[in-house]
Design a protein around this motif. Structure first.
Motif: not given
Length: 260
Positions: A172-191
């Motif tokens: 996901s980040l490779s398509h948009d390196p500017a994505d500001p999502t933090r590690l903890d936010e990714w963790a929430v999305r991925l449960r």
């Protein structure tokens, strides 16, 4: 620094097999010390796949720039206008086909997965001495290894027993390196827990999330710096200011973006 013309014989080698037949394949291999830019707006009969084993590609199809990362290529159906850019000291393979891979039926242009075996065979047939029978056999496997975009994103990843989380985020980040999502936010999305996701990044890439993202952003920046001002590139790859970008670039490469 100026971009290198892609038709320069010093950086482009051609490898054609079964040309003139619908089952043929043409592979163009580009190598350069400076940036490469490909632009296509012609009406022709060749589908094209751009793939690089050693860096991201910046692609333009429509209004915005999108990046293609590791394990992917950029597919452009015949007669579809597009632009592809690569950074300095990067090898790019441009695969031209008259037949469309089965998994890409209906796709006009966009990032597509390229599996490891297809990638290996692309490099195999783009070498002197490869015979036509071997190349045409490899072509069938290459087409089978070019998959349709899964469209699942990071939300649907990680169902295989605790692995694959980092790979989903990385794609996901490779398509948009500017994505500001933090590690903890990714963790929430991925449960999953932050600790699990961080551990998966270290296992997959040998480094933590923040380090991996910094390298991604800087590698993406190298693709754009020959074509855009530093301030524009800084914003495009996710830095809040040109000074923050210049600091990160100098820290990683030992010099500023303007002295590459």
């Amino acid at each position: 620094m100026t971009r290198h013309p892609v038709d320069d014989p010093e950086i482009c080698e051609e490898f054609g097999y079964g040309l003139g037949d619908p089952g043929g394949i043409l592979v163009l291999r580009y190598r350069s010390a400076v940036a490469l830019a490909f632009g296509e707006s012609r009406q022709d009969f060749l589908h094209q796949l751009y793939w690089s084993p050693d860096g991201p590609l910046a692609t333009l199809h429509g209004p915005s720039v999108r990046f293609v990362g590791a394990g992917e290529g950029f597919w452009a159906r015949r007669a579809v206008s597009h632009e592809v850019r690569a950074g300095d000291r990067q090898t790019v393979y441009r695969i031209c086909l008259r037949e469309q891979p089965p998994a890409l039926d209906g796709l006009r242009a966009g990032p597509v997965p390229v599996d490891d075996e297809a990638a290996r065979l692309i490099t195999l047939i783009a070498r002197r001495g490869c015979d036509e029978a071997t190349a045409l056999t490899a072509r069938r496997r290459i087409l089978a290894g070019i998959g349709a975009p899964d469209g699942s994103g990071p939300h649907a990843a990680g169902t295989g027993g605790g692995t694959g989380f980092a790979l989903a985020v990385a794609r996901s980040l490779s398509h948009d390196p500017a994505d500001p999502t933090r590690l903890d936010e990714w963790a929430v999305r991925l449960r999953v827990s932050v600790k699990t996701l961080q551990r998966d990044f270290v296992r997959e890439f040998g480094m933590p999330y923040t380090r991996w993202r910094t390298l991604l952003r800087l590698r993406a920046a190298r693709v754009l710096l020959d074509f855009h001002p530093v301030g524009t590139v800084a914003h495009e790859v996710g830095y809040a200011s040109p000074s923050a970008f210049i600091h990160a670039f100098r820290k990683e490469y030992g010099h500023t973006p303007g002295h590459r």
